[in-house]
Design an enzyme around this catalytic site. Structure first.
Site, PDB file in Angstrom:
ATOM      1  N   LYS A 167      48.271  37.279  43.306  1.00  0.00           N
ATOM      2  CA  LYS A 167      48.844  37.862  42.077  1.00  0.00           C
ATOM      3  C   LYS A 167      50.230  37.281  41.793  1.00  0.00           C
ATOM      4  CE  LYS A 167      45.512  40.728  40.843  1.00  0.00           C
ATOM      5  NZ  LYS A 167      44.583  40.273  39.782  1.00  0.00           N
ATOM      6  N   TYR A 186      46.868  45.014  50.742  1.00  0.00           N
ATOM      7  CA  TYR A 186      46.640  44.195  49.545  1.00  0.00           C
ATOM      8  C   TYR A 186      46.750  42.698  49.894  1.00  0.00           C
ATOM      9  CZ  TYR A 186      46.302  43.433  44.516  1.00  0.00           C
ATOM     10  OH  TYR A 186      45.875  43.053  43.268  1.00  0.00           O
TER      11      TYR A 186
HETATM   12  P1  NAP Z   1      36.009  44.925  38.730  1.00  0.00           P
HETATM   13  O1  NAP Z   1      35.405  45.862  37.787  1.00  0.00           O
HETATM   14  O2  NAP Z   1      35.324  44.717  40.039  1.00  0.00           O
HETATM   15  O3  NAP Z   1      36.248  43.538  38.004  1.00  0.00           O
HETATM   16  C1  NAP Z   1      36.450  42.317  38.682  1.00  0.00           C
HETATM   17  C2  NAP Z   1      35.675  41.286  37.926  1.00  0.00           C
HETATM   18  O4  NAP Z   1      35.920  39.967  38.459  1.00  0.00           O
HETATM   19  C3  NAP Z   1      34.156  41.503  38.010  1.00  0.00           C
HETATM   20  O5  NAP Z   1      33.610  41.505  36.714  1.00  0.00           O
HETATM   21  C4  NAP Z   1      33.693  40.298  38.796  1.00  0.00           C
HETATM   22  O6  NAP Z   1      32.392  39.874  38.466  1.00  0.00           O
HETATM   23  C5  NAP Z   1      34.694  39.265  38.329  1.00  0.00           C
HETATM   24  N1  NAP Z   1      34.630  38.041  39.115  1.00  0.00           N
HETATM   25  C6  NAP Z   1      34.865  37.865  40.441  1.00  0.00           C
HETATM   26  N2  NAP Z   1      34.659  36.576  40.771  1.00  0.00           N
HETATM   27  C7  NAP Z   1      34.293  35.927  39.632  1.00  0.00           C
HETATM   28  C8  NAP Z   1      33.960  34.587  39.312  1.00  0.00           C
HETATM   29  N3  NAP Z   1      33.954  33.608  40.241  1.00  0.00           N
HETATM   30  N4  NAP Z   1      33.641  34.280  38.026  1.00  0.00           N
HETATM   31  C9  NAP Z   1      33.633  35.219  37.071  1.00  0.00           C
HETATM   32  N5  NAP Z   1      33.940  36.511  37.306  1.00  0.00           N
HETATM   33  C10 NAP Z   1      34.265  36.854  38.576  1.00  0.00           C
HETATM   34  O7  NAP Z   1      37.501  45.400  39.141  1.00  0.00           O
HETATM   35  P2  NAP Z   1      38.819  45.662  38.275  1.00  0.00           P
HETATM   36  O8  NAP Z   1      39.659  46.516  39.127  1.00  0.00           O
HETATM   37  O9  NAP Z   1      38.484  46.065  36.888  1.00  0.00           O
HETATM   38  O10 NAP Z   1      39.509  44.223  38.286  1.00  0.00           O
HETATM   39  C11 NAP Z   1      39.860  43.529  37.104  1.00  0.00           C
HETATM   40  C12 NAP Z   1      41.237  42.918  37.251  1.00  0.00           C
HETATM   41  O11 NAP Z   1      42.209  43.950  37.286  1.00  0.00           O
HETATM   42  C13 NAP Z   1      41.432  42.109  38.539  1.00  0.00           C
HETATM   43  O12 NAP Z   1      42.230  40.982  38.275  1.00  0.00           O
HETATM   44  C14 NAP Z   1      42.198  43.084  39.411  1.00  0.00           C
HETATM   45  O13 NAP Z   1      42.944  42.450  40.426  1.00  0.00           O
HETATM   46  C15 NAP Z   1      43.086  43.705  38.364  1.00  0.00           C
HETATM   47  N6  NAP Z   1      43.749  44.956  38.755  1.00  0.00           N
HETATM   48  C16 NAP Z   1      43.017  45.990  39.231  1.00  0.00           C
HETATM   49  C17 NAP Z   1      43.661  47.163  39.621  1.00  0.00           C
HETATM   50  C18 NAP Z   1      42.888  48.318  40.198  1.00  0.00           C
HETATM   51  O14 NAP Z   1      43.504  49.167  40.866  1.00  0.00           O
HETATM   52  N7  NAP Z   1      41.603  48.422  39.959  1.00  0.00           N
HETATM   53  C19 NAP Z   1      45.054  47.273  39.480  1.00  0.00           C
HETATM   54  C20 NAP Z   1      45.774  46.197  38.961  1.00  0.00           C
HETATM   55  C21 NAP Z   1      45.111  45.036  38.602  1.00  0.00           C
HETATM   56  P3  NAP Z   1      31.137  40.349  39.376  1.00  0.00           P
HETATM   57  O15 NAP Z   1      31.141  41.825  39.409  1.00  0.00           O
HETATM   58  O16 NAP Z   1      30.025  39.748  38.637  1.00  0.00           O
HETATM   59  O17 NAP Z   1      31.387  39.747  40.728  1.00  0.00           O
END
Ligand code: NAP
Length: 266
Positions: A167, A160
């Site tokens: 984070k 990570y």
């Molecule tokens: P995800 O579906 O890939 O979402 C990430 C989002 O960030 C995408 O919509 C992406 O847009 C956007 N993004 C990246 N760079 C950007 C920018 N410069 N401007 C605007 N948007 C941008 O993955 P997710 O897992 O749902 O992630 C969402 C949040 O949850 C993140 O903060 C992640 O760290 C957190 N999280 C995830 C998990 C897990 O296990 N999945 C666990 C805890 C926390 P594009 O697709 O257009 O690039």
């Protein structure tokens, strides 16, 4: 049962596809009666997000790359020009170079470190500054800003790496923003979600093994369902969460309490 977000308007940043945590949150917000505005990062994602917005009956989609101050200014001006009053903002955005999520943290480059911090942590500050002026007045409920974080901020989670440091910064930003915006009755919180297979998560080396491990070790003996993250987001955005700010709320099946598991101990 009455809808918990009836009469509220929410801006949701970070819907990339149906697996996104932001999509699950947007679905739950719609179920609870919120009016939704979604954003997309650029032209490449515009059509997909517009299609998802139609599924979610969101009333508007706007371009917003969170690394571009001009786009954040344009978003503020467009919503202000239309007289939009926001009650909730969901920041569900993170990015790091794939190589920084697979090699030792020690190898992280200056550029990779800065990029992860900019997109994944500073962007919350920028989004809060852009949207706070659009929030309902203090005596009309103010607003709720929510971001998504992960256990790797406080514990070492293999691979990570640079995202864990981002984070940690994000969680500190939640506390400082909560202090600044509290007098305006704007609450700022994070949900620390358990691991969920999304597009971003797939960038972390051996992510599937992480999911297998969590299902064995976490007190609830299963992985996190995006719908339960979304229901906690509803709580935080709703009047039920009116006394909660500056918090990191864990929705991870209890994974964060575990030290050595039975299988690892001698
Ligand atoms: P995800 O579906 O890939 O979402 C990430 C989002 O960030 C995408 O919509 C992406 O847009 C956007 N993004 C990246 N760079 C950007 C920018 N410069 N401007 C605007 N948007 C941008 O993955 P997710 O897992 O749902 O992630 C969402 C949040 O949850 C993140 O903060 C992640 O760290 C957190 N999280 C995830 C998990 C897990 O296990 N999945 C666990 C805890 C926390 P594009 O697709 O257009 O690039």
């Amino acid at each position: 049962m009455a809808q918990l977000l009836a009469g509220k308007t929410a801006l949701v940043l970070g819907v990339a596809n149906k697996w996104s945590l932001a999509y699950a949150i947007a679905q739950a917000f719609t179920r609870e009666g919120a009016k939704l505005i979604l954003t997309y990062q650029g032209d490449r994602q515009k059509q997909t997000v517009e299609e998802l917005a139609a599924d979610l009956t969101a009333y508007k989609t706007l371009a917003c790359d969170v690394t571009q101050d001009a786009q954040l200014d344009a978003l503020t001006n467009e919503l202000k020009g239309q007289g939009t009053v926001l009650n909730a903002v969901v920041h569900s955005i993170a990015f790091a170079n794939r190589e920084d999520l697979s090699r030792p943290f020690l190898e992280t480059s200056r550029a990779g470190f800065t990029l992860a911090q900019d997109v994944s942590a500073y962007s919350l500050v920028a989004v809060a500054r852009a949207t706070a002026p659009l929030m309902a007045p203090r005596d009309q409920g103010g607003g709720s800003i929510l971001t998504l974080t992960y256990l790797g901020s406080t514990r070492v989670v293999e691979n990570y790496n640079v995202m864990g440091v981002a984070k940690a910064s994000l969680e500190a930003a939640v506390r400082y923003l909560a202090s600044d915006l509290g007098p305006s009755n704007i609450r700022v919180n994070a949900i620390s979600a358990g691991a969920v297979k999304t597009t971003s998560a797939r960038g972390i080396r051996d992510f599937s093994k992480m999911l297998e491990g969590v299902a064995k070790i976490a007190p609830l003996r299963r992985n996190t369902d995006p719908a339960e993250v979304a229901d906690t987001a509803v709580f935080l955005a709703s009047d039920l969460g009116r006394g909660v700010t500056g918090n990191i709320v864990y929705v991870d099946g209890g994974m964060q309490i575990m030290g050595l598991s039975r299988s690892e101990s001698c």
